[in-house]
Structures are given as structure tokens and as C-alpha cells.
Design an enzyme around this catalytic site. Structure first.
Site, short mmCIF file in Angstrom:
data_model
loop_
_atom_site.label_atom_id
_atom_site.label_comp_id
_atom_site.label_asym_id
_atom_site.label_seq_id
_atom_site.Cartn_x
_atom_site.Cartn_y
_atom_site.Cartn_z
N CYS A 1 -31.13 0.20 -27.87
CA CYS A 1 -32.01 -0.59 -27.02
C CYS A 1 -32.80 0.29 -26.06
O CYS A 1 -33.91 -0.05 -25.67
CB CYS A 1 -31.20 -1.62 -26.25
SG CYS A 1 -29.79 -0.95 -25.37
N GLY A 38 -31.80 -13.51 -25.63
CA GLY A 38 -31.47 -13.49 -24.21
C GLY A 38 -32.20 -14.56 -23.43
O GLY A 38 -31.63 -15.23 -22.55
N GLU A 74 -40.67 -3.78 -29.85
CA GLU A 74 -39.46 -3.01 -30.12
C GLU A 74 -39.22 -3.00 -31.63
O GLU A 74 -39.03 -4.04 -32.25
CB GLU A 74 -38.26 -3.61 -29.40
CG GLU A 74 -37.01 -2.78 -29.56
CD GLU A 74 -35.79 -3.39 -28.88
OE1 GLU A 74 -34.96 -2.63 -28.37
OE2 GLU A 74 -35.68 -4.63 -28.86
N GLY A 92 -28.24 -7.83 -26.67
CA GLY A 92 -28.94 -8.13 -27.92
C GLY A 92 -30.43 -8.24 -27.70
O GLY A 92 -30.98 -7.61 -26.79
N SER A 93 -31.07 -9.05 -28.50
CA SER A 93 -32.52 -9.13 -28.47
C SER A 93 -33.02 -9.91 -27.27
O SER A 93 -32.33 -10.80 -26.74
CB SER A 93 -33.05 -9.78 -29.75
OG SER A 93 -32.75 -11.17 -29.75
N THR A 94 -34.23 -9.60 -26.84
CA THR A 94 -34.84 -10.31 -25.72
C THR A 94 -35.05 -11.78 -26.04
O THR A 94 -34.85 -12.65 -25.18
CB THR A 94 -36.18 -9.64 -25.35
OG1 THR A 94 -35.92 -8.30 -24.91
CG2 THR A 94 -36.90 -10.40 -24.26
N GLU A 95 -35.43 -12.08 -27.27
CA GLU A 95 -35.66 -13.47 -27.66
C GLU A 95 -34.40 -14.31 -27.48
O GLU A 95 -34.43 -15.40 -26.91
CB GLU A 95 -36.13 -13.52 -29.12
CG GLU A 95 -36.39 -14.93 -29.63
CD GLU A 95 -36.79 -14.95 -31.10
OE1 GLU A 95 -36.92 -16.07 -31.65
OE2 GLU A 95 -36.94 -13.87 -31.69
N LYS A 102 -17.37 -12.28 -29.07
CA LYS A 102 -18.02 -12.59 -30.33
C LYS A 102 -18.77 -11.35 -30.83
O LYS A 102 -19.82 -11.00 -30.32
CB LYS A 102 -19.00 -13.76 -30.14
CG LYS A 102 -19.26 -14.59 -31.42
CD LYS A 102 -20.03 -13.88 -32.51
CE LYS A 102 -21.51 -13.81 -32.20
NZ LYS A 102 -22.27 -13.22 -33.37
N GLU A 145 -28.30 -7.66 -21.24
CA GLU A 145 -28.81 -6.31 -21.53
C GLU A 145 -29.57 -6.43 -22.84
O GLU A 145 -28.99 -6.58 -23.91
CB GLU A 145 -27.64 -5.31 -21.62
CG GLU A 145 -28.09 -3.86 -21.50
CD GLU A 145 -28.27 -3.21 -22.85
OE1 GLU A 145 -29.45 -3.12 -23.28
OE2 GLU A 145 -27.28 -2.81 -23.47
#
Length: 495
Positions: A303, A252, A400, A247-250, A195, A269
């Protein structure tokens, strides 16, 4: 008395400017619309929906791209499951041949892919041309070499594929991230549903054509385009054996919660807030270039970007003077111009986020410096930005930004540098600049970062594992370590 010699005529002075050097876009043919790639065929989405991908440098629409829903994802997972027995049964040698062909075709179509990546994503053409595309090919070459040597990768164990892998990639390195994930998964005999990010799907769709041309079996790789709902449907699908997300920590964290009660493998990651640490004995000019590359490369859409500069107090003033002069030379503008250093911000939403955090830095009392360069009238652009007088409590030092914004702090001792560098919930990367090898090793042993660069920054190699700790995720991509998430290991029984 002798005559005074005449003053020689001095040569005239010139205000030198770069002449425009645009890369031609004629090598790229963008279709009006794109379908989903499922089971080796281009199919219309069951949802009937589509979205427009946009050139961030001009704000012009490029193409209508299919938006997959849960039914489309189910079709893609089914196709991947149906292809698994065939692809995993191929010998490692035969799988390697396919991956080698993919790498070679990427090289043959390098100019087309670089231009398309720049048009769709906004990054400077010299970065797409010299970094993204060559590294994408290199990853397929590297993992092709492992395909028939998996037993050597895991001595004493019998590796077998995990099954169907769902892979979700970001918009900052679309082609490279696809290659990072696809190459090890395919080398180990897995099949994939990929995706891509909704703002940068085009090179992934061209990669589907390349995989077909290389002889990959139908259904071994399926590509479903869409936004967050499409990715969520892939994560939630019970037929997926492995999820890999960058992608983003949120997001993830949300994926980890979703998979907590399921027997589904996961690697993440995520974000970072890397410290680039410059000691007083560093080669200053080299360090300045490293700091610039660390944060302004790809508009800071990295990142592992070195978004925090920690410079030793004794050289801080001299170093910042040089750094500001270097910022004045950066060229912001048309990403297709070969002279451009900083291209377009990927989306209007990302530009808004950057501007919000820059405004917060000013409001909290940090001192902002920006070169006085003219920005294009159209498109989403942001000047390279540097903040001094930053404290650890400032938002720009903690959050970030994912943009061309550098926060500068100082330190006196190596111990203080380690304390400040580790004062973050992230743990993806760091950089150390010093002439002392012993200091590099001492720092690397204490920095809580998955990757520590010494006297360089943002250097990537397919043979080297990459990944982070804490809120930067877990798992590794690249190197032998990058194979491990895609294999089940059985102990060999001694006879």
C-alpha cells in the site's frame, strides 16, 4: 630487432547464470480442508460452503477453506464476548507472557511459516523469510512489553480495553498484518474476531494453532475465513466494538459509511500512491536500490509502494539509465527460489487489473520499459515495468496499480517536487533522497504523507507508528500510537 612479445592468452568468458536454489516445501503440511476457528475449537461453517485457496505461482489448488456466513460471524463474536471478561481480567504481566510465547513460537516455526506464506501468496521466499516472519514476531515481542505498562503509555489516564475487535486484513502481508492487529489488541485486553483475505488464509490459520499453544484463553481470538460477504457481516455485527481494516480505499469508504451512525470505533489503513523523490545530490546508486525496493518489493503489492518516481531534471537521464540496467538484473520466477526478486502476482484478478492499467499507460502516450526476461509458463506473473514521459493526468500516475509498475516524472525545484508529490488523493508514504539533512526536514514538513522515509524506503519497525491521511485512511498501527485504538481512557481523579 627484438621479437614482439606474444599476446597473452585471455581467460575464456562465461555467461554466468544463477543455479536454481529452491527452498524445500517439505517443512509445510497443508491439510485438504480447513474449518473455522471459533471459541478455541475448529468448527464446520453453518453455511456449509467452502472455497479453494490457490498457489499463484502454479495455479494449483492448495486446500478447501471454510466460508463463514453471518451466522458463523455471530458465533465468533459471541465467543469473543464470552472470553472478554476472563482475558481482560488477566494481569498485564500474564498477558505479556502469552504474547512472548507467541513471538517465540513464530520464531521457532519461522521456516514453515515463510514457506507457507510464499506458497499461498506468491511472494519471494527471501522476503517471507527475512521480512514478514521476523517482523511478525517482533510485533508480538514489542506489544508484550507494553501489556503491563499501559499506564505509562497514557500518563494520567486509566486505560481499559474497548471490547470485541473485528479485524480484516489484506492478502499482501497476511501473517504480518495479522500480527500488526492482534498484538496491540490482545496486549490491551481486548478479544478479537479476525477475517483474513480469501486468497491468503493459511498462515492466519496456523497462527490460530500458535495462539492455542501459547496459552491464550479459548475465544480470545477467533478466525473466520471467507470473502467480502464475510467481512461485511463482521462490520455489520452490532456486538463488535471496534473495526480495524487494511485494504482498498473503495472498501474502506464503504465500511466508514456503514459505521457512520454507530458507536463503533474504526481505523482504516487504505491505498497509496507514494512519491519517491530523488534530488541531484543524492547517492545515486543507493537511491536506485531504494527505488527498486520501493516499487518491486513484494511485486508492488504494497500500500505504501513508491509507485511514482520524481527525479530532479538535471540527473534524470543518468539516473534512468542506471535504473533500467538494474531492472535488467531482476529475476522473475519461482517464488520458492532463493534467487527470485519478483514472484507471482497474488491472483488472476489482480494481474488483469495491472495489465489494464499498463495498457492505459501505453495508450495515453507514456513510454514503457520492461526487461526482456522470460516468464514462467504457468502462474500469474508480470515483468517489472517502468514508464517515462508520464504526466500528472495519466491514469498510471493517479490510480493505485498495486503491482510492479513505476511511473517516472521529473522536477526542477524542491517546491515543484512537493507540489507534484502532493497531487494525489492519497497520503500514506513518501521517500526523499538527498545528502542535505535540512532539505529532508523541509520536505518532510510539507509532504502530505503519514510516513516519510529519508534515504531509504519500505523500512518498518514495530516501535514506529504507521498510517496515512486523506484517502489512505486514519489511525495508526505500530508504536505506542498503535495501542490507542484499542483502549478506553479514563481520567484519574486526584485525591
Amino acid at each position: 630487432m627484438p621479437d614482439t612479445p606474444a599476446t597473452p592468452d585471455l581467460p575464456p568468458t562465461f555467461d554466468l547464470e544463477y543455479a536454481p536454489a529452491p527452498e524445500s516445501s517439505s517443512v509445510v503440511s497443508i491439510a485438504d480442508s480447513y474449518s473455522l476457528f471459533i471459541g478455541g475449537a475448529w468448527v464446520e461453517p453453518r453455511s456449509g460452503r467452502s472455497f479453494t485457496t490457490t498457489n499463484p505461482a502454479t495455479e494449483e489448488g492448495l486446500a478447501e477453506v471454510a466460508e463463514a456466513d453471518a451466522d458463523d460471524v455471530d458465533d465468533a463474536v459471541g465467543a469473543a464476548r464470552a472470553a472478554l471478561d476472563e482475558w481482560s481480567a488477566w494481569s498485564g504481566r500474564d498477558r505479556a507472557k502469552v504474547l512472548y510465547r507467541v513471538a517465540r513460537v513464530i520464531q521457532e516455526r519461522a521456516r514453515e511459516l515463510a514457506v507457507l506464506e510464499t506458497i499461498d501468496g506468491g511472494k519471494p521466499i527471501k522476503e517471507s523469510r527475512d521480512v514478514d516472519v521476523p517482523l511478525a514476531a517482533a510485533h508480538f515481542f514489542y506489544y508484550a512489553g507494553w501489556a503491563d505498562k499501559l499506564g505509562y503509555a497514557f500518563p494520567g489516564r486509566r486505560p481499559r480495553p474497548v471490547g470485541v475487535a473485528g479485524q480484516i486484513i489484506p492478502w499482501n502481508f497476511p501473517l504480518l498484518m495479522a500480527s500488526w492487529k492482534l498484538a496491540p489488541a490482545l496486549a490491551a485486553g481486548n478479544t478479537v474476531v479476525l477475517k483474513p483475505a480469501e486468497t491468503t488464509p493459511l498462515t492466519a490459520l496456523v497462527l490460530a494453532e500458535i495462539l492455542q499453544e501459547a496459552g491464550l484463553p479459548d475465544g480470545a481470538v477467533n478466525i473466520v475465513t471467507g470473502a467480502g460477504e464475510t467481512g461485511a457481516a463482521l462490520v455489520a455485527h452490532p456486538g463488535v466494538d471496534k473495526i480495524a481494516f487494511t485494504g482498498s480505499t473503495e472498501v474502506g469508504k464503504h465500511i466508514q459509511r456503514e459505521l457512520a451512525a454507530r458507536d463503533t470505533r474504526l481505523t482504516l489503513e487504505l491505498g497509496g500512491k507514494a512519491a519517491n523523490i530523488v534530488f541531484e545530490d543524492a547517492a545515486i546508486d543507493q537511491a536506485v536500490e531504494g527505488v527498486v525496493n520501493g516499487i518491486y518489493f513484494n511485486q508492488g503489492h504494497v500500500c505504501c509502494a513508491g509507485s511514482r518516481l520524481l527525479v530532479q531534471e538535471s540527473i534524470a537521464d543518468a539516473f534512468l539509465d542506471k535504473l533500467k540496467r538494474r531492472l535488467d538484473t531482476l529475476r522473475v520466477g519461482d517464488p520458492l527460489d532463493k534467487n527470485t526478486d519478483v514472484g507471482a502476482i497474488n491472483s488472476l484478478a489482480q494481474l488483469d487489473k495491472i495489465e489494464e492499467l499498463v495498457a492505459a499507460g501505453v495508450a495515453e502516450g507514456a513510454e514503457m520499459y520492461q526487461p526482456q526476461c522470460a516468464l514462467p509458463e504457468r502462474g500469474w506473473f508480470h515483468r517489472p515495468t517502468l514508464f517515462t514521459g508520464v504526466s500528472l493526468s495519466h491514469r498510471i500516475a493517479r490510480e493505485e496499480i498495486f503491482g510492479p509498475v513505476l511511473s517516472v516524472l521529473t522536477f526542477r525545484t524542491a517546491e515543484e517536487a512537493v507540489t507534484k508529490a502532493n497531487n494525489t488523493p492519497y497520503g500514506l508514504s513518501a521517500g526523499v533522497w538527498t545528502e542535505k539533512g535540512s532539505r529532508i526536514l523541509w520536505m518532510a514538513d510539507r509532504l502530505k504523507a503519514g510516513v516519510v522515509w529519508a534515504n531509504t524506503f519500505n523500512r518498518f519497525d514495530p516501535t514506529s507508528p504507521f498510517g496515512g491521511f486523506r484517502e489512505s485512511g486514519f489511525g495508526r498501527e505500530g508504536g505506542r500510537h498503535g495501542l490507542e485504538p484499542y483502549v478506553e481512557l479514563e481520567d484519574l481523579v486526584a485525591t
